[in-house]
Motif scaffolding. Sequence first.
Motif, short mmCIF file in Angstrom:
data_model
loop_
_atom_site.label_atom_id
_atom_site.label_comp_id
_atom_site.label_asym_id
_atom_site.label_seq_id
_atom_site.Cartn_x
_atom_site.Cartn_y
_atom_site.Cartn_z
N THR A 77 0.83 -1.21 0.00
CA THR A 77 0.00 0.00 0.00
C THR A 77 0.87 1.27 0.00
O THR A 77 0.45 2.32 -0.48
CB THR A 77 -0.91 0.00 1.25
N LEU A 78 2.09 1.14 0.55
CA LEU A 78 2.94 2.33 0.62
C LEU A 78 3.53 2.72 -0.75
O LEU A 78 3.89 3.87 -0.97
CB LEU A 78 4.09 2.10 1.62
N ILE A 128 1.72 5.45 -2.59
CA ILE A 128 1.89 6.72 -1.85
C ILE A 128 3.26 7.33 -2.18
O ILE A 128 3.37 8.53 -2.45
CB ILE A 128 1.74 6.47 -0.32
N ILE A 141 3.30 8.91 -5.56
CA ILE A 141 2.72 10.26 -5.60
C ILE A 141 3.72 11.30 -5.10
O ILE A 141 3.88 12.38 -5.68
CB ILE A 141 1.42 10.33 -4.76
N LEU A 142 4.44 10.94 -4.01
CA LEU A 142 5.37 11.92 -3.41
C LEU A 142 6.65 12.09 -4.23
O LEU A 142 7.33 13.11 -4.14
CB LEU A 142 5.74 11.48 -1.99
#
Length: 234
Positions: free
Chosen positions: A172-173, A176, A179-180
């Motif tokens: 799940t990370l 994320i 995106i960053l």
Amino acid sequence: MLGTVTTWATLGAIGMALGTLPPLWGWRTNPDRRSHYLVLAGVTGVASVAYALMAVDIGTVSAAGRVVSIPRYVDWLITTPLILLFLSMLGRTDRGSLLRLVVADVLLLLLGAVAVVIDGPIRWVAFAAGVLMFGVLVYELYVRIPRQTTFADERARTLFITLRNLTIALWTLYPIVWILAPSGVALLTRDMTMLVVAYLDLISKAAFVALAVDGLDALGAGVDAGTEATPTAD
Ligand code: RET
């Protein structure tokens, strides 16, 4: 130089190579579960080669002002299906279930790679479609497989659940970080992204493999000792 892509990639290569030793040892010493150990050795073994290539900066291509690392995506395309194959061997799932897992996985990775190199708002559509595929994968692992499977014993069930939870939590990370990273809103630099992803990769591969080897040893002991009843604590 310390703190660069090269440093983190080199450390990643060493970590993954070390992580390949336990499954190779298991492969030598536990002939009953050779295929399990081989799959696990493939997960960290392939990653160590990919990291070695990244350390010498082979296979990076630039498009739309962003850099995409081919060894990274090829590594993911080979090793994440191996992780899913191992989970489905543990869960003794049917072929349909393994197929759904692998197709969703390959699609989400391809969509992620495409979204890095294309321009305009359409890239976020590709990214969102990747996240949707990830949802399919999580549903299969979390809902369908546990519903359909009868585990050999309680130890096998516990091992499956531990490794599945670790996998879902860590995977799940990745979107994320995507995106960053420079692929998304560029809050992280390229060096920082390499550091964070190398960490994530090490935990989701080397730690996964170490836990799996440990669990397989325990399963082996259970079989040797006969079918003792293990109390279920649900
Ligand atoms: C991307 C972007 C598109 C949407 C999603 C993604 C997820 C990637 C994942 C990668 C897992 C990699 C692993 C590597 C181990 O070394 C492609 C970032 C959902 C889940 C576990």
